[in-house]
Design a protein around this motif. Structure first.
Motif, PDB file in Angstrom:
ATOM      1  N   LYS A  68     -11.117 -26.098  75.405  1.00 53.53           N
ATOM      2  CA  LYS A  68     -11.343 -27.056  76.517  1.00 53.53           C
ATOM      3  C   LYS A  68     -11.205 -26.216  77.733  1.00 53.53           C
ATOM      4  CE  LYS A  68     -10.003 -31.507  78.839  1.00 53.53           C
ATOM      5  NZ  LYS A  68      -8.732 -32.432  78.638  1.00 53.53           N
ATOM      6  N   GLY A  69     -12.125 -26.297  78.918  1.00 56.32           N
ATOM      7  CA  GLY A  69     -11.887 -25.542  80.319  1.00 56.32           C
ATOM      8  C   GLY A  69     -12.761 -24.502  80.266  1.00 56.32           C
ATOM      9  N   GLU A  70     -13.283 -23.852  79.225  1.00 54.11           N
ATOM     10  CA  GLU A  70     -14.096 -22.579  79.286  1.00 54.11           C
ATOM     11  C   GLU A  70     -15.548 -23.135  79.274  1.00 54.11           C
ATOM     12  OE1 GLU A  70     -12.801 -19.643  76.713  1.00 54.11           O
ATOM     13  OE2 GLU A  70     -10.949 -19.910  76.911  1.00 54.11           O
ATOM     14  N   ASP A  71     -16.338 -22.213  79.777  1.00 51.22           N
ATOM     15  CA  ASP A  71     -17.808 -22.556  80.148  1.00 51.22           C
ATOM     16  C   ASP A  71     -18.590 -21.545  79.149  1.00 51.22           C
ATOM     17  OD1 ASP A  71     -20.280 -23.762  80.528  1.00 51.22           O
ATOM     18  OD2 ASP A  71     -19.971 -23.123  82.918  1.00 51.22           O
ATOM     19  N   ILE A  72     -19.637 -21.965  78.432  1.00 51.88           N
ATOM     20  CA  ILE A  72     -20.387 -20.819  77.782  1.00 51.88           C
ATOM     21  C   ILE A  72     -21.851 -21.326  77.793  1.00 51.88           C
ATOM     22  CG2 ILE A  72     -18.828 -20.007  76.082  1.00 51.88           C
ATOM     23  CD1 ILE A  72     -20.181 -21.901  73.991  1.00 51.88           C
TER      24      ILE A  72
ATOM     25  N   ARG B  24     -13.951 -15.905  72.017  1.00 49.90           N
ATOM     26  CA  ARG B  24     -13.326 -17.226  72.016  1.00 49.90           C
ATOM     27  C   ARG B  24     -14.225 -18.317  71.287  1.00 49.90           C
ATOM     28  NH1 ARG B  24      -8.422 -17.651  74.167  1.00 49.90           N
ATOM     29  NH2 ARG B  24      -8.766 -20.272  74.737  1.00 49.90           N
ATOM     30  N   VAL B  25     -15.479 -17.736  71.031  1.00 51.62           N
ATOM     31  CA  VAL B  25     -16.523 -18.822  70.626  1.00 51.62           C
ATOM     32  C   VAL B  25     -16.341 -19.188  69.225  1.00 51.62           C
ATOM     33  CG1 VAL B  25     -19.045 -19.409  70.370  1.00 51.62           C
ATOM     34  CG2 VAL B  25     -18.184 -17.988  72.377  1.00 51.62           C
ATOM     35  N   ASN B  26     -16.422 -20.562  69.065  1.00 56.65           N
ATOM     36  CA  ASN B  26     -16.046 -20.887  67.490  1.00 56.65           C
ATOM     37  C   ASN B  26     -17.547 -21.356  66.910  1.00 56.65           C
ATOM     38  OD1 ASN B  26     -15.001 -21.803  65.140  1.00 56.65           O
ATOM     39  ND2 ASN B  26     -14.810 -23.915  65.856  1.00 56.65           N
ATOM     40  N   VAL B  27     -17.982 -20.557  65.792  1.00 56.83           N
ATOM     41  CA  VAL B  27     -19.174 -20.949  65.133  1.00 56.83           C
ATOM     42  C   VAL B  27     -19.262 -21.918  64.106  1.00 56.83           C
ATOM     43  CG1 VAL B  27     -21.037 -20.060  64.004  1.00 56.83           C
ATOM     44  CG2 VAL B  27     -19.953 -18.506  65.711  1.00 56.83           C
ATOM     45  N   ARG B  28     -19.911 -23.000  64.161  1.00 59.74           N
ATOM     46  CA  ARG B  28     -19.673 -23.962  63.196  1.00 59.74           C
ATOM     47  C   ARG B  28     -20.928 -24.300  62.360  1.00 59.74           C
ATOM     48  NH1 ARG B  28     -17.717 -30.356  64.223  1.00 59.74           N
ATOM     49  NH2 ARG B  28     -17.717 -30.847  61.782  1.00 59.74           N
ATOM     50  N   PHE B  29     -20.902 -24.414  61.158  1.00 57.71           N
ATOM     51  CA  PHE B  29     -22.102 -24.842  60.351  1.00 57.71           C
ATOM     52  C   PHE B  29     -22.048 -26.263  59.990  1.00 57.71           C
ATOM     53  CE2 PHE B  29     -21.829 -20.250  60.095  1.00 57.71           C
ATOM     54  CZ  PHE B  29     -23.024 -19.606  59.720  1.00 57.71           C
ATOM     55  N   LYS B  30     -23.044 -26.758  59.889  1.00 50.31           N
ATOM     56  CA  LYS B  30     -23.329 -28.106  59.665  1.00 50.31           C
ATOM     57  C   LYS B  30     -24.059 -28.304  58.419  1.00 50.31           C
ATOM     58  CE  LYS B  30     -24.691 -29.385  63.689  1.00 50.31           C
ATOM     59  NZ  LYS B  30     -24.957 -30.123  64.795  1.00 50.31           N
ATOM     60  N   ILE B  31     -23.629 -28.439  57.340  1.00 54.39           N
ATOM     61  CA  ILE B  31     -24.380 -28.276  56.049  1.00 54.39           C
ATOM     62  C   ILE B  31     -25.240 -29.630  55.688  1.00 54.39           C
ATOM     63  CG2 ILE B  31     -24.179 -28.253  53.458  1.00 54.39           C
ATOM     64  CD1 ILE B  31     -23.047 -25.816  54.881  1.00 54.39           C
ATOM     65  N   ASN B  32     -26.589 -29.122  55.593  1.00 49.47           N
ATOM     66  CA  ASN B  32     -27.334 -30.306  55.743  1.00 49.47           C
ATOM     67  C   ASN B  32     -27.682 -30.983  54.325  1.00 49.47           C
ATOM     68  OD1 ASN B  32     -29.593 -31.986  56.563  1.00 49.47           O
ATOM     69  ND2 ASN B  32     -31.127 -30.234  56.294  1.00 49.47           N
ATOM     70  N   LEU B  33     -26.683 -31.768  53.975  1.00 50.77           N
ATOM     71  CA  LEU B  33     -26.476 -32.429  52.718  1.00 50.77           C
ATOM     72  C   LEU B  33     -26.360 -34.103  52.872  1.00 50.77           C
ATOM     73  CD1 LEU B  33     -24.016 -30.405  50.578  1.00 50.77           C
ATOM     74  CD2 LEU B  33     -26.834 -30.668  50.276  1.00 50.77           C
ATOM     75  N   PRO B  34     -26.997 -34.866  52.209  1.00 50.68           N
ATOM     76  CA  PRO B  34     -26.926 -36.287  52.514  1.00 50.68           C
ATOM     77  C   PRO B  34     -25.622 -36.501  52.229  1.00 50.68           C
ATOM     78  CG  PRO B  34     -27.885 -35.792  50.046  1.00 50.68           C
ATOM     79  CD  PRO B  34     -27.821 -34.475  50.762  1.00 50.68           C
ATOM     80  N   PHE B  35     -25.031 -37.660  52.992  1.00 47.00           N
ATOM     81  CA  PHE B  35     -23.621 -38.099  52.719  1.00 47.00           C
ATOM     82  C   PHE B  35     -23.353 -39.560  53.413  1.00 47.00           C
ATOM     83  CE2 PHE B  35     -23.490 -37.187  57.261  1.00 47.00           C
ATOM     84  CZ  PHE B  35     -22.434 -38.031  57.787  1.00 47.00           C
ATOM     85  N   ASP B  36     -22.391 -40.338  52.905  1.00 48.31           N
ATOM     86  CA  ASP B  36     -22.280 -41.491  53.225  1.00 48.31           C
ATOM     87  C   ASP B  36     -21.572 -41.732  54.659  1.00 48.31           C
ATOM     88  OD1 ASP B  36     -22.191 -44.543  53.363  1.00 48.31           O
ATOM     89  OD2 ASP B  36     -21.136 -44.533  51.283  1.00 48.31           O
TER      90      ASP B  36
END
Length: 476
Positions: free
Chosen positions: A90-94, A387-399
């Motif tokens: 929080k507070g940083e701009d990319i 300081r960048v955090n890389v996040r993967f969003k697995i493309n799988l069906p979920f409830d």
């Protein structure tokens, strides 16, 4: 593949010698037959390593069910079907970084890159500067390079520090004269050689080498790996693919042979005169009553049990899906009304495989961000990519309902900031938490206004009632 050499033997890595470049090209050529074989399996032209695929898919003599393409396309969709997200504390701009990534269409690039990783186990990403047609300004851009056409050279330490990269390309001029353009990327320069053959020698150069400075601060080539072994997702399953397709080919040939079965005649004799024909077939006269005994007609066919063959085919497919971790979407037991938790257990092997793939993919993305950050700093747009955090969003069906219920039920012992991160489409839980607080404050203000309005209305009603009573008393 990255070629490891002794740093001391590499000499001046700012301008690698012909001997070093030629040695690395020869090492890279040893890997080409394997890479070509793996890609041809995906392309529908299977063949053994070291042999050329001379036919297009529709000209193959055998039936080819492209299980390799099935695995790669599904793995690509599962892992990077949803674009990667980038967050910072929080507070940083990319914004400068995310704008640069959006301009180079990084989501589409990641799909192309992952497809190559899934098929051949490795991939390369070239960074360069492009020119904006509207503003004539330069901006960073990336391109996926086939590992068959480029390689990275690193030192042989555990760090595997990049030394330089080489991209040899066979080209031809307008007179159709063929030549090789060999581009060497060092930490500060791009050196281009134009040679009569792939091996660099002073007497084979067609012109003076061209040297151009780049400003990425490091070798502008990033190597991505599918796993530690740099193997494709179906590389260990080629024998199963071959076995399944051989079985299917034999089944089709058995059907064709059944249609073309040989007719055997017993007790018939050909007439002495020219036989009558119909549609190209000879008409034979059946033996008259009391003629030759045992006259009959039958076909010579090879009998096979289709049920047993189908059992074998299903067994091969089950083993294939089990060892590639890719679910069989045609499996009747895969669909249905199952809970999200049950689906997770069914896809456990796939989730574990994807965790390995995304971990190695993230290593490459971090190096990518550093190169982009370096060039943005040169352009006066400094950004801290570490300081960048890389996040993967697995493309799988979920409830989704199940996840929301878990968030609601865990409020007493799990912080809301943590539980909000369980939602797959939430990149920054802190931002979502602030939005929830603003929404709650707006609801409170709205309720306060409603209560105040009601109070005013009640007060006005009381005053009207008092006035009416006073008027009635005066009249009396």
């Amino acid at each position: 593949m990255a070629i490891a050499i002794d740093r001391e033997l590499a000499g001046d890595i700012r301008n690698p010698s012909f001997d070093v470049i030629n040695y690395c090209i020869e090492e890279h050529e040893k890997e080409l037959p394997r890479l070509q074989m793996l890609f041809d399996y995906y392309d529908g032209k299977p063949h053994k390593e070291g042999k050329e695929a001379s036919k297009t898919p529709h000209e193959l003599d055998e039936i080819y069910v492209n299980l390799a393409k099935y695995v790669t396309d599904l793995m690509t969709g599962f892992s990077v079907g949803n674009p990667l997200s980038y967050t910072v504390p929080k507070g940083e701009d990319i914004t400068v970084l995310t704008d640069a990534l959006a301009k180079m269409k990084i989501a589409k690039h990641d799909i192309e890159l992952e497809k190559g990783l899934s098929a051949m186990g490795q991939g390369l990403e070239l960074h360069y500067l492009a020119v904006d047609e509207k503003t004539d300004e330069t901006y960073p851009k990336v391109a996926w390079i086939d590992p068959r056409g480029m390689f990275l050279v690193v030192d042989d330490t555990v760090e595997r520090t990049p030394l330089f990269a080489v991209r040899p390309r066979k080209k031809q001029d307008l007179t159709r004269t063929e030549y090789w353009e060999i581009t060497v990327y060092t930490k500060n320069h791009q050196i281009t050689y134009k040679s009569k053959n792939k091996k660099l020698e002073p007497g084979q150069l067609m012109e003076t080498p061209k040297t151009k400075e780049h400003f990425f601060g490091d070798v502008p080539v990033v190597e991505f790996r599918n796993n530690e072994e740099k193997q494709g997702d179906y590389e260990q399953n080629l024998s199963q693919i071959d076995g399944y397709n051989l079985l299917q080919t034999d089944r089709i040939k058995d059907k064709q042979n059944f249609v073309k079965a040989m007719m055997v005649l017993y007790g018939f004799t050909l007439p002495d005169k020219k036989p009558k024909t119909m549609n190209g077939s000879i008409i034979l006269q059946a033996p008259s009553q009391g003629g030759e005994e045992g006259a009959k007609v039958e076909y010579v066919t090879k009998t096979f049990d289709e049920t047993q063959i189908q059992v074998l085919a299903d067994s091969i497919l089950d083993d294939f899906h089990k060892t590639t971790y890719v679910p069989n979407l045609n499996d009747e037991n895969f669909a249905g009304t199952q809970s999200g938790q049950a689906m997770k257990f069914k896809l456990l092997g796939l989730l574990l495989a994807l965790s390995v793939k995304t971990s190695y993919f993230e290593d490459g993305v971090i190096k990518r961000l550093r190169l982009i950050g370096n060039i943005l700093t040169v352009k006066g747009q400094k950004v801290d990519t570490d300081r960048v955090n890389v996040r993967f969003k697995i493309n799988l069906p979920f409830d989704r309902k199940d996840v929301i219920d878990q968030i609601r039920d865990s409020q007493e012992f799990v912080p809301l900031l943590v539980s909000l991160g369980w939602l797959d489409d939430v990149d920054n839980p802190q931002e979502l938490l602030e939005m929830l607080r603003e929404q709650q404050e707006e609801n409170i203000e709205r309720q306060a206004k409603l209560l105040g309005l009601q109070a005013d209305r009640s007060h006005s009603d009381l005053e009207e009632n008092e006035d009416d009573e006073n008027e009635q008393g005066n009249e009396e």
